[in-house]
Scaffold this motif. Sequence first.
Motif, short mmCIF file in Angstrom:
data_model
loop_
_atom_site.label_atom_id
_atom_site.label_comp_id
_atom_site.label_asym_id
_atom_site.label_seq_id
_atom_site.Cartn_x
_atom_site.Cartn_y
_atom_site.Cartn_z
N SER A 1 0.85 -1.18 0.00
CA SER A 1 0.00 0.00 0.00
C SER A 1 0.89 1.24 0.00
O SER A 1 2.09 1.15 0.25
CB SER A 1 -0.92 0.03 1.23
N CYS B 1 -7.94 9.10 -5.06
CA CYS B 1 -7.50 10.46 -4.77
C CYS B 1 -8.65 11.11 -4.00
O CYS B 1 -9.79 11.12 -4.48
CB CYS B 1 -7.24 11.24 -6.06
N ASN C 1 -4.99 13.72 -1.25
CA ASN C 1 -4.58 12.49 -0.56
C ASN C 1 -4.65 11.34 -1.56
O ASN C 1 -5.73 11.05 -2.09
CB ASN C 1 -5.51 12.21 0.62
N ARG D 1 -4.19 7.37 -2.13
CA ARG D 1 -4.16 6.16 -1.31
C ARG D 1 -4.31 4.93 -2.20
O ARG D 1 -5.28 4.81 -2.94
CB ARG D 1 -5.28 6.22 -0.28
N TYR D 2 -3.32 4.03 -2.11
CA TYR D 2 -3.37 2.76 -2.83
C TYR D 2 -3.38 1.64 -1.81
O TYR D 2 -2.50 1.57 -0.95
CB TYR D 2 -2.15 2.61 -3.75
N GLU D 3 -4.39 0.79 -1.87
CA GLU D 3 -4.46 -0.39 -1.01
C GLU D 3 -5.45 -1.37 -1.61
O GLU D 3 -6.40 -0.98 -2.28
CB GLU D 3 -4.83 -0.03 0.43
N GLN E 1 0.31 5.70 0.86
CA GLN E 1 -0.53 6.88 1.07
C GLN E 1 0.38 8.09 0.99
O GLN E 1 1.41 8.15 1.67
CB GLN E 1 -1.22 6.84 2.42
#
Length: 165
Positions: free
Chosen positions: A84, A128, A118, A120-122, A86
Amino acid sequence: MIALRIEDIRQFTAKLFVGETFDHFLIKEAEIVTFNVFTIDGHIRQGYYSEEELEENQMEELSSWKMIRPYCFSLIKGKKLPGSFQIVLQMPPQAVDKFVTGHQIPLKADQVNGLYLNIRYEEGKLFCVTGTSVSIFTLDKTLDMEWDQAVRSFLKKNEIIFQEE
């Protein structure tokens, strides 16, 4: 505040970590999870640079994404995807001033603490999320709406396909 799900993660991450698309932003903080958890605080440590270096490179409180981007890229590149990440990007203060006056927002630029993106990859998804911070209490949402629209326009201009969540 809006959440935008990025459709083409590979294209977006190439623009984020390799290209110059996001280089005009400052980095507030980042966390990248690979074989370890790497945390970056974007605040420039006072005393590390001389006054001349700070002035010459136009550095203020936060590092530019352009400066930190190669380090972040080195953490994620390779055969395995990161677990992940962020990243909190912030519009530079001089751009905030221009944004507030250009969009006729009923606030003074010094009342805006930050305009944030922001990332965020998960779990195989990338979002975004927009955010704003002001130093006064206000019920007026003009700043939020204008920033949300500016981020949508920025992504469209850079041919980043997204879906609003």
